[in-house]
Design an enzyme around this catalytic site. Structure first.
Site, short mmCIF file in Angstrom:
data_model
loop_
_atom_site.label_atom_id
_atom_site.label_comp_id
_atom_site.label_asym_id
_atom_site.label_seq_id
_atom_site.Cartn_x
_atom_site.Cartn_y
_atom_site.Cartn_z
N HIS A 257 0.94 -1.38 0.02
CA HIS A 257 0.02 -0.06 -0.03
C HIS A 257 0.88 1.29 0.09
CE1 HIS A 257 -3.62 2.35 1.19
NE2 HIS A 257 -2.64 3.11 1.52
N GLU A 258 1.84 1.32 0.89
CA GLU A 258 2.68 2.59 0.93
C GLU A 258 3.63 2.70 -0.15
OE1 GLU A 258 1.95 4.74 3.09
OE2 GLU A 258 0.43 3.46 4.30
#
Length: 492
Positions: A257-258
């Site tokens: 996600h990051e």
């Protein structure tokens, strides 16, 4: 030098100072000494004073007045658009208020972390009341008599209103609830995640996943934090993740996600480096990148087949009996309190809860003193079970402590945008699964870099998605994707 060149030179210095301020925030969340919070709050306030003064510098208005925008190309006009936005905002918000917000929200992070650790909302309440008071004051200055929440929302998703978001959410909620209830009530249920997974091995595989999705570690780094986040732009973009030895997916998918956020920033056209458009178009568009990396790509049947082999190689065991079962385990719907750990079907329901509550708080219909009770009541109504403690409820997210009111709905908007982008991506890359099954994400990440990421904030958020997909933004692609995916997994 022309007025435009003078303005851009000044803007680059302002952007560079903003990056320095951002690095202070990264440091605070990762390696800052525990006792340094009070001093850091003063440092952040001082930086905000400098930045506010630059955005409001009289020369900015003078240079803007001298520039003939009709003679500029699209890139230059976009730079002017963003400079005007920052100048107009700084004109409306007094410097003392901006500095006080920076000071209070910096200190509030430590207060939130302590209260969260102690499951004690009452201890955090006075701090949050200060944050809300200041943000309401800021919203009033920005709104010019208009809606306070819309004024704050515009910081994160320019061009959309709370009412428009409410319409989108109203269209999404019934189908999401129906899908959730069908899946949880299905006779076929995927295998549960069981076992103990060493944190060091999780972090090693996390690093492998970051590289697999295109994260350039020569211009970034991976650290651990309570709440995963991405920070920076251009040549210095950092991410954090977290580990839970009972749940390696928390680490792996937080990382992916990051990385989605980070790759967006790393892939912006270098010609825009340290300029107003040298960053993501909005938080919603940013979330579209993190969510499509994490979900449509990272949780796909093809990619989880590759991840299954990686876990077997590194841990000597897997969380499921075979690759097909592993796909179900990765995507398994289950009861839970934490937004960041929620499955694709229920995630947006978490966001909708926060959107409704924070909109009422900023609008004055809900007092901070009543926020925990309102959260618990709403959660029980939406999810069917009671919140057991504050760290699983009103204290689980850092956002309100740092004043990010208006930010939460961009998470769900990001999912909507990701649905649109995924539909276009699949049409453009019909053989994508063959690559993903071998751990090759490049056909997807290259397409996203070319069609979304490299453009930074050249276009408005809506224009960014429309230009990439050739279609108007709609909730339908996301909902159709979710319904098809989970109908297959749960044999509905």
């Amino acid at each position: 030098m022309s007025a435009f060149n003078k303005l851009m030179e000044f803007a680059r210095d302002t952007q560079a100072l903003g990056e320095v301020a951002g690095r202070l925030g990264w440091d605070q969340e990762t390696v800052m000494p525990e006792g340094a919070g009070a001093q850091r709050a003063e440092e952040m306030a001082a930086m905000e004073k400098v930045l506010h003064a630059r955005r409001n510098d009289p020369r900015v208005s003078d240079w803007l007045a001298e520039i003939d925008e009709d003679a500029l190309d699209d890139v230059a006009r976009a730079q002017i658009r963003e400079i005007r936005r920052a100048r107009d905002r700084a004109d409306k918000v007094p410097m003392d208020l901006a500095a006080e917000l920076a000071r209070v929200t910096s200190a509030a992070q430590g207060a939130w972390a302590e209260a969260r650790g102690n499951d004690d909302f009452a201890a955090f309440r006075p701090v949050l009341e200060d944050v809300v008071r200041l943000r309401r004051e800021e919203a009033a200055a920005l709104a010019d008599g208009g809606d306070l929440y819309d004024a704050l929302l515009d910081d994160y998703e320019p061009g959309i209103t709370g009412g428009e978001i409410q319409t989108l959410f109203d269209a999404m909620r019934p189908r999401l609830v129906t899908l959730r209830d069908k899946a949880l009530g299905a006779s076929h249920q995927p295998e549960m995640l069981v076992g103990n997974w060493a944190a060091k091995k999780q972090m090693k595989l996390s690093g492998k996943l970051a590289k697999t999705f295109g994260y350039d570690l020569t211009h970034g780094r991976i650290d651990k934090a309570v709440h995963p986040f991405s920070s920076g732009s251009g040549l210095d973009v950092r991410i954090t993740t977290r580990t839970n030895e009972a749940d390696p997916f928390n680490c792996f998918y937080s990382t992916i996600h990051e990385v989605g956020h980070a790759c967006y920033e790393q892939n912006v056209d270098r010609a825009y480096l340290l300029t107003p458009i040298g960053r993501g178009a909005s938080m919603g568009v940013h979330e579209s990148q993190s969510r499509i990396y994490e979900n449509q790509l990272g949780r796909s049947r093809a990619f989880t087949g590759w991840l299954f082999g990686q876990m077997e190689k590194r841990f000597g065991k897997t969380p499921a009996s075979d690759a097909d079962a592993f796909y179900g385990t990765v995507n398994r719907l289950q009861k839970g309190y934490i937004r960041t750990e929620a499955d694709e079907v229920q995630y947006n329901l978490h966001v909708m809860l926060r959107f409704d509550l924070e909109r009422r708080v900023i609008g004055g219909q809900l007092d901070v003193a009543d926020l925990e009770a309102a959260w618990n009541e709403r959660f029980a109504a939406d999810f069917g079970y009671e919140v057991d403690r504050a760290s699983n409820g009103v204290l689980q997210d850092v956002h309100w402590s740092v004043g990010l009111f208006g930010y939460f709905p961009t998470y769900a908007l990001g999912n909507v945008y990701a649905g649109c982008l995924h539909e276009a991506l699949r049409a453009n890359q019909p053989d994508l699964d063959a690559a993903l099954s071998g751990g090759n994400t490049a056909p997807a990440t290259d397409w996203l870099a070319e069609n979304v990421q490299k453009h930074g904030a050249l276009r408005t958020p809506n224009q960014t998605i429309v230009a990439a997909t050739g279609r108007a933004v709609s909730v339908e692609p996301l909902l159709a994707y979710l319904e098809a995916k989970f109908a297959e997994i749960y044999k509905l």
